[in-house]
Design a protein around this motif. Structure first.
Motif, PDB file in Angstrom:
ATOM      1  N   ALA A 199       0.837  -1.196   0.000  1.00  0.00           N
ATOM      2  CA  ALA A 199       0.000   0.000   0.000  1.00  0.00           C
ATOM      3  C   ALA A 199       0.878   1.254   0.000  1.00  0.00           C
ATOM      4  N   PRO A 200       0.467   2.285  -0.737  1.00  0.00           N
ATOM      5  CA  PRO A 200       1.201   3.545  -0.656  1.00  0.00           C
ATOM      6  C   PRO A 200       1.195   4.050   0.783  1.00  0.00           C
ATOM      7  N   LYS A 252      -4.507  -0.712   4.700  1.00  0.00           N
ATOM      8  CA  LYS A 252      -5.485  -1.766   4.451  1.00  0.00           C
ATOM      9  C   LYS A 252      -6.305  -2.000   5.709  1.00  0.00           C
ATOM     10  N   VAL A 253      -7.617  -2.042   5.537  1.00  0.00           N
ATOM     11  CA  VAL A 253      -8.522  -2.314   6.652  1.00  0.00           C
ATOM     12  C   VAL A 253      -9.324  -3.573   6.352  1.00  0.00           C
ATOM     13  N   THR A 268     -11.103 -10.369   3.333  1.00  0.00           N
ATOM     14  CA  THR A 268     -11.053  -9.267   2.377  1.00  0.00           C
ATOM     15  C   THR A 268     -10.539  -8.015   3.075  1.00  0.00           C
ATOM     16  N   ALA A 269      -9.899  -7.177   2.308  1.00  0.00           N
ATOM     17  CA  ALA A 269      -9.379  -5.918   2.841  1.00  0.00           C
ATOM     18  C   ALA A 269      -9.477  -4.870   1.747  1.00  0.00           C
ATOM     19  N   ARG A 270      -9.525  -3.624   2.171  1.00  0.00           N
ATOM     20  CA  ARG A 270      -9.505  -2.540   1.200  1.00  0.00           C
ATOM     21  C   ARG A 270      -8.640  -1.421   1.748  1.00  0.00           C
ATOM     22  N   GLN A 271      -8.220  -0.557   0.867  1.00  0.00           N
ATOM     23  CA  GLN A 271      -7.332   0.533   1.253  1.00  0.00           C
ATOM     24  C   GLN A 271      -8.129   1.808   1.484  1.00  0.00           C
ATOM     25  N   LYS A 283      -9.621  -7.473  13.797  1.00  0.00           N
ATOM     26  CA  LYS A 283      -8.261  -7.671  14.317  1.00  0.00           C
ATOM     27  C   LYS A 283      -8.265  -8.140  15.768  1.00  0.00           C
ATOM     28  N   GLY A 284      -9.446  -8.262  16.375  1.00  0.00           N
ATOM     29  CA  GLY A 284      -9.545  -8.763  17.744  1.00  0.00           C
ATOM     30  C   GLY A 284      -9.207  -7.754  18.814  1.00  0.00           C
TER      31      GLY A 284
END
Length: 98
Positions: free
Chosen positions: A2-3, A8-9, A17-20, A82-83
């Motif tokens: 990632a820049p 990423k979340v 799945t994750a997105r930026q 992420k707990g």
């Protein structure tokens, strides 16, 4: 990779799945979220969290609370995935730090 201005979340509702998203906005909301959330039960409702977040967010990123609701939900779901945050199984839901 990632820049540097993105992060990423994850989303507990969509495992794997994750997105930026924008790093500065995420980091500011994450810091505020973890500051207002108690580390013990019964935790806080989403409405209580929202009220408390308003005073913790930097105005230069969230002027007048703009877009705070979307960012609060994004950070909530990421922290749950992420707990670091847990959801108490009551209605309305209550969240607390782990």
């Amino acid at each position: 990779m990632a820049p540097q201005n993105k992060i990423k979340v994850e989303n507990i509702n969509h495992p794997g799945t994750a997105r930026q998203v924008d790093r500065a906005m995420y980091d500011a909301m994450r810091q505020a979220y973890l500051k207002v959330l108690p580390g013990e039960l019964p935790g806080l409702t989403l409405a209580q969290i929202s009220e408390r977040l308003a005073g913790e967010l930097p105005q230069e990123l969230f002027p007048g609370g703009a877009k705070a609701g979307w960012w609060a939900k994004t950070v909530q779901l990421d922290l749950e995935a992420k707990g670091l945050v847990r959801r108490e199984k009551v209605n309305p839901i209550r969240l607390y730090r782990v």
